[in-house]
Scaffold this active site. Structure first.
Site, PDB file in Angstrom:
ATOM      1  N   LYS A   1     -23.381  -6.740  17.097  1.00 35.63           N
ATOM      2  CA  LYS A   1     -22.825  -7.950  16.956  1.00 35.63           C
ATOM      3  C   LYS A   1     -22.944  -8.721  17.975  1.00 35.63           C
ATOM      4  CE  LYS A   1     -19.791  -6.715  12.773  1.00 35.63           C
ATOM      5  NZ  LYS A   1     -18.452  -6.792  12.450  1.00 35.63           N
TER       6      LYS A   1
ATOM      7  N   HIS B   1     -21.773  -3.355  13.001  1.00 31.19           N
ATOM      8  CA  HIS B   1     -21.619  -2.976  11.504  1.00 31.19           C
ATOM      9  C   HIS B   1     -22.455  -1.793  11.120  1.00 31.19           C
ATOM     10  CE1 HIS B   1     -21.518  -3.859   7.171  1.00 31.19           C
ATOM     11  NE2 HIS B   1     -22.641  -3.798   7.219  1.00 31.19           N
TER      12      HIS B   1
HETATM   13  P1  CMP Z   1     -17.759  -5.167   9.297  1.00 26.84           P
HETATM   14  O1  CMP Z   1     -17.962  -3.805   9.108  1.00 26.84           O
HETATM   15  O2  CMP Z   1     -18.958  -5.816   9.713  1.00 26.84           O
HETATM   16  O3  CMP Z   1     -17.566  -5.792   7.746  1.00 26.84           O
HETATM   17  C1  CMP Z   1     -16.535  -6.838   7.809  1.00 26.84           C
HETATM   18  C2  CMP Z   1     -15.842  -7.371   9.033  1.00 26.84           C
HETATM   19  O4  CMP Z   1     -15.087  -8.300   8.842  1.00 26.84           O
HETATM   20  C3  CMP Z   1     -15.635  -6.129   9.713  1.00 26.84           C
HETATM   21  O5  CMP Z   1     -16.658  -5.308  10.127  1.00 26.84           O
HETATM   22  C4  CMP Z   1     -14.431  -6.750  10.751  1.00 26.84           C
HETATM   23  O6  CMP Z   1     -15.140  -7.222  11.710  1.00 26.84           O
HETATM   24  C5  CMP Z   1     -14.133  -8.249   9.935  1.00 26.84           C
HETATM   25  N1  CMP Z   1     -12.658  -8.244   9.497  1.00 26.84           N
HETATM   26  C6  CMP Z   1     -11.874  -9.071  10.142  1.00 26.84           C
HETATM   27  N2  CMP Z   1     -10.542  -8.742   9.499  1.00 26.84           N
HETATM   28  C7  CMP Z   1     -10.645  -7.835   9.018  1.00 26.84           C
HETATM   29  C8  CMP Z   1      -9.920  -6.926   8.009  1.00 26.84           C
HETATM   30  N3  CMP Z   1      -8.493  -7.319   8.088  1.00 26.84           N
HETATM   31  N4  CMP Z   1     -10.313  -6.027   7.172  1.00 26.84           N
HETATM   32  C9  CMP Z   1     -11.831  -5.436   7.359  1.00 26.84           C
HETATM   33  N5  CMP Z   1     -12.557  -6.237   8.095  1.00 26.84           N
HETATM   34  C10 CMP Z   1     -12.118  -7.276   8.675  1.00 26.84           C
END
Ligand code: CMP
Length: 140
Positions: free
Chosen positions: A10, A116
């Protein structure tokens, strides 16, 4: 089984100049990079990628963050690649990530959480196809 998973380094981790250190962790764990590119996502591309989160309160911030700078998307291949990558990443919230995981070592907040990784075989298939043509993947 040999699987493929989508990894995104990221904008926060790219800005920290940590691309190499993160990819080294994948390689040391036995995962192979079979496709990779650096991209600057726009709102449509980032929003479409995270479409399943569209109704969540953090969606706007998530898209804003993911378009704030370049990312490196990769296809990782190897034995149990999906679970292995998730183990290497650690918990979504870096405050809960186990010591030695990528998020514990490189991430600051749940939004700026460095990486991610696909969370299931179904997500991996969709996410890989979202960024890569078959011809851009180099099995080895
Ligand atoms: P990622 O695995 O890329 O998938 C969705 C992204 O949303 C997650 O990582 C976090 O960076 C972001 N995010 C922000 N707030 C939340 C939350 N409360 N729960 C899950 N993901 C979140």
């Amino acid at each position: 089984a040999i699987e493929r998973t989508l990894s995104i380094i990221k904008p926060d981790a790219v800005a920290k100049n940590a691309i190499g250190e993160i990819i080294a962790r994948f390689e040391k764990a036995g995962l192979r990079v079979v496709a990779a590119k650096m991209l600057k996502l726009d709102d449509d591309k980032a929003g479409g990628f995270y479409a399943e989160h569209k109704e969540r309160p953090f969606f706007k911030d998530l898209v804003g963050f993911m378009t704030s700078g370049p990312v490196v998307v990769q296809v990782l291949e190897g034995e149990d690649a999906i679970a292995k990558n998730r183990d290497l990443m650690g918990a979504t919230n870096p405050k809960e990530a186990a010591p030695g995981t990528i998020r514990a070592d490189f991430a600051e907040t749940i939004d700026a959480n460095a990486v991610h990784g696909s969370d299931s075989a179904e997500s991996a298939a969709r996410e890989i196809a979202y960024f890569f043509q078959d011809s851009e993947i180099c099995p080895r």
